[in-house]
Design an enzyme around this catalytic site. Sequence first.
Site, PDB file in Angstrom:
ATOM      1  CE  LYS A  48     -10.919 -89.490  51.569  1.00 26.75           C
ATOM      2  NZ  LYS A  48     -10.669 -88.369  52.502  1.00 26.75           N
ATOM      3  CG  ASP A 103      -9.147 -90.512  54.848  1.00 31.08           C
ATOM      4  OD1 ASP A 103      -9.561 -89.398  55.172  1.00 31.08           O
ATOM      5  OD2 ASP A 103      -9.801 -91.549  55.089  1.00 31.08           O
TER       6      ASP A 103
HETATM    7  P1  NDP Z   1      -5.789 -92.465  61.129  1.00 30.59           P
HETATM    8  O1  NDP Z   1      -5.658 -93.713  60.342  1.00 30.59           O
HETATM    9  O2  NDP Z   1      -4.575 -91.688  61.480  1.00 30.59           O
HETATM   10  O3  NDP Z   1      -6.578 -92.748  62.488  1.00 30.59           O
HETATM   11  C1  NDP Z   1      -7.859 -93.313  62.474  1.00 30.59           C
HETATM   12  C2  NDP Z   1      -8.310 -93.515  63.902  1.00 30.59           C
HETATM   13  O4  NDP Z   1      -9.672 -93.924  63.879  1.00 30.59           O
HETATM   14  C3  NDP Z   1      -7.548 -94.618  64.626  1.00 30.59           C
HETATM   15  O5  NDP Z   1      -7.494 -94.324  65.987  1.00 30.59           O
HETATM   16  C4  NDP Z   1      -8.424 -95.839  64.346  1.00 30.59           C
HETATM   17  O6  NDP Z   1      -8.279 -96.884  65.299  1.00 30.59           O
HETATM   18  C5  NDP Z   1      -9.795 -95.233  64.463  1.00 30.59           C
HETATM   19  N1  NDP Z   1     -10.759 -96.024  63.679  1.00 30.59           N
HETATM   20  C6  NDP Z   1     -10.693 -96.337  62.360  1.00 30.59           C
HETATM   21  N2  NDP Z   1     -11.732 -97.116  62.017  1.00 30.59           N
HETATM   22  C7  NDP Z   1     -12.453 -97.269  63.145  1.00 30.59           C
HETATM   23  C8  NDP Z   1     -13.661 -97.959  63.445  1.00 30.59           C
HETATM   24  N3  NDP Z   1     -14.332 -98.643  62.495  1.00 30.59           N
HETATM   25  N4  NDP Z   1     -14.131 -97.887  64.731  1.00 30.59           N
HETATM   26  C9  NDP Z   1     -13.457 -97.197  65.680  1.00 30.59           C
HETATM   27  N5  NDP Z   1     -12.319 -96.537  65.460  1.00 30.59           N
HETATM   28  C10 NDP Z   1     -11.839 -96.568  64.215  1.00 30.59           C
HETATM   29  O7  NDP Z   1      -6.826 -91.560  60.289  1.00 30.59           O
HETATM   30  P2  NDP Z   1      -7.069 -89.989  60.379  1.00 30.59           P
HETATM   31  O8  NDP Z   1      -6.885 -89.523  61.763  1.00 30.59           O
HETATM   32  O9  NDP Z   1      -6.313 -89.367  59.277  1.00 30.59           O
HETATM   33  O10 NDP Z   1      -8.614 -89.903  59.960  1.00 30.59           O
HETATM   34  C11 NDP Z   1      -9.664 -89.975  60.923  1.00 30.59           C
HETATM   35  C12 NDP Z   1     -10.939 -89.405  60.325  1.00 30.59           C
HETATM   36  O11 NDP Z   1     -10.715 -88.031  59.926  1.00 30.59           O
HETATM   37  C13 NDP Z   1     -11.442 -90.110  59.067  1.00 30.59           C
HETATM   38  O12 NDP Z   1     -12.855 -90.037  59.036  1.00 30.59           O
HETATM   39  C14 NDP Z   1     -10.878 -89.235  57.941  1.00 30.59           C
HETATM   40  O13 NDP Z   1     -11.621 -89.362  56.748  1.00 30.59           O
HETATM   41  C15 NDP Z   1     -11.046 -87.864  58.553  1.00 30.59           C
HETATM   42  N6  NDP Z   1     -10.223 -86.813  57.971  1.00 30.59           N
HETATM   43  C16 NDP Z   1      -8.855 -86.938  57.942  1.00 30.59           C
HETATM   44  C17 NDP Z   1      -8.091 -85.933  57.410  1.00 30.59           C
HETATM   45  C18 NDP Z   1      -6.597 -85.948  57.454  1.00 30.59           C
HETATM   46  O14 NDP Z   1      -5.994 -84.925  57.119  1.00 30.59           O
HETATM   47  N7  NDP Z   1      -5.968 -87.034  57.866  1.00 30.59           N
HETATM   48  C19 NDP Z   1      -8.718 -84.752  56.778  1.00 30.59           C
HETATM   49  C20 NDP Z   1     -10.150 -84.676  56.956  1.00 30.59           C
HETATM   50  C21 NDP Z   1     -10.849 -85.705  57.501  1.00 30.59           C
HETATM   51  P3  NDP Z   1      -7.375 -98.175  64.932  1.00 30.59           P
HETATM   52  O15 NDP Z   1      -5.958 -97.715  65.072  1.00 30.59           O
HETATM   53  O16 NDP Z   1      -7.806 -99.189  65.900  1.00 30.59           O
HETATM   54  O17 NDP Z   1      -7.755 -98.513  63.503  1.00 30.59           O
END
Ligand code: NDP
Length: 446
Positions: free
Chosen positions: A126, A166
């Site tokens: 990562k 991510d």
């Molecule tokens: P994105 O950046 O596309 O979206 C993240 C989302 O989470 C946004 O809506 C963001 O809101 C919100 N968010 C981030 N930080 C916080 C916080 N501290 N409190 C509340 N909301 C928060 O990321 P992904 O959708 O790709 O990833 C989301 C999760 O899934 C992560 O944990 C990631 O590790 C996991 N994941 C992702 C994969 C992938 O293929 N993308 C694969 C496996 C796991 P805002 O816009 O306000 O920041």
Amino acid sequence: MEKIINGFIKEVNSRNQNEPEFMQAVTEVAENVIPYIVQNKIYYGQNILLRMVEPERVLSFRVAWIDDNEEIQVNRGYRVEMNSAIGPYKGGLRFHPNVNLSVLKFLAFEQIFKNSLTTLPMGGGKGGADFDPKGRSDTEVMRFCQSFMTELFRHIGPNRDIPAGDIGVGSREIGYLFGQYKRLKNEFTGVLTGKGTSWGGSLIRPEATGYGVVYFTEEMLQNQGNSIKDKKVIISGSGNVAQFAAEKCLDLGAKVLCMSDSSGYIYEKEGFNREKLSHIMEIKNIKRGRIQEYQKKYPKAIFKANKKPWEIVCDIALPCATQNELTGNDAKVLVKNGCFCVGEGANMPSTPGAIKHFLDNKIFFAPGKASNAGGVAVSGLEMAQNSLRYSWSRKEVDEKLKKIMSDIHKSCLEFGSEKEHVNYVKGANIAGFVKVAEAMLAQGVV
Ligand code: NDP
């Protein structure tokens, strides 16, 4: 047993002080895996878990770049190469201000088990940076990505370490990172996954994590003679994982009541339809705006500022935003309100207190390392297609994804079935451990 586990945690903690997220992930695995090691003589006495918690390599580097005001900015970049026993390091890059070594080590550690569960040959890694893309122009993001890759490129490669996206790293960032890698190496290789489909990406990769979470949730429900159809679902986040989890819920006839971002949540009493979901996607992916803007077009929706969605009455909760977003108290509220199934889309979104409450109450609880493995699984399929110099159709990739999620579910049943319930946390941890441990044993003390 408790003494052995506590001794192990104490030893790991002494070497990793001030890394709470990493210790949280290690503790959960140790609690499930150490009793298994003690019962299985081939692993006992080999210090396998102690070797697994020590990254094979940690890289940390300066990322200097110039913003639109011609001021020099400095960020810190990282890559944690955790374990390569079953394949090259594989795991995403996260750009977020709260990125630090503890967060990336927990993610890289989880990735070992997740990648192993997919049955594909991928090790765990990562990386990322404490860079915040929010509010930055496209050219600033490009300059940052180019500077980041100018150091990272010498450590990665299609047979060595293959990053992906991510939080904060989506198709735009993967494009800029790939462009810079190609320029520096003068070669076109599958060094990153999540690429655009016209330049080596796989169909379904953007959808894969969100779809996979819902496929896994459906497997858990079907195992109990139930289904997601007509169920009330709440989803946290509105990024990549949340959007496609919502889309698949709609495909399967569930009612999605809520989505959120770090500024609060939007509640649609009658549920989102496709048009409303498309509007969320437009706000988040094209305008790069805040979820509250949804209300301008749909004023009947309720926006709750700085609130998490767990107070909404639902059948199923899919936390898809970030780590530790669902606490023990949130879990109590969910269970009290009738929620009976939780599928983690994010990595480690539930705190240990929340997980305990779910397990104590026999909630169907899928840990992220099992339920969100669809993303890395399709990344593995993207690598396979790059090696074959061939592209599978959308239907072919989706079928492979579904089969992988179903196989992960079976592995969890194999190691996590208890008297009248399935402990998916235990199932995922042990099933993920076994394959990596066997490879490590075969490869000697390295
Ligand atoms: P994105 O950046 O596309 O979206 C993240 C989302 O989470 C946004 O809506 C963001 O809101 C919100 N968010 C981030 N930080 C916080 C916080 N501290 N409190 C509340 N909301 C928060 O990321 P992904 O959708 O790709 O990833 C989301 C999760 O899934 C992560 O944990 C990631 O590790 C996991 N994941 C992702 C994969 C992938 O293929 N993308 C694969 C496996 C796991 P805002 O816009 O306000 O920041």
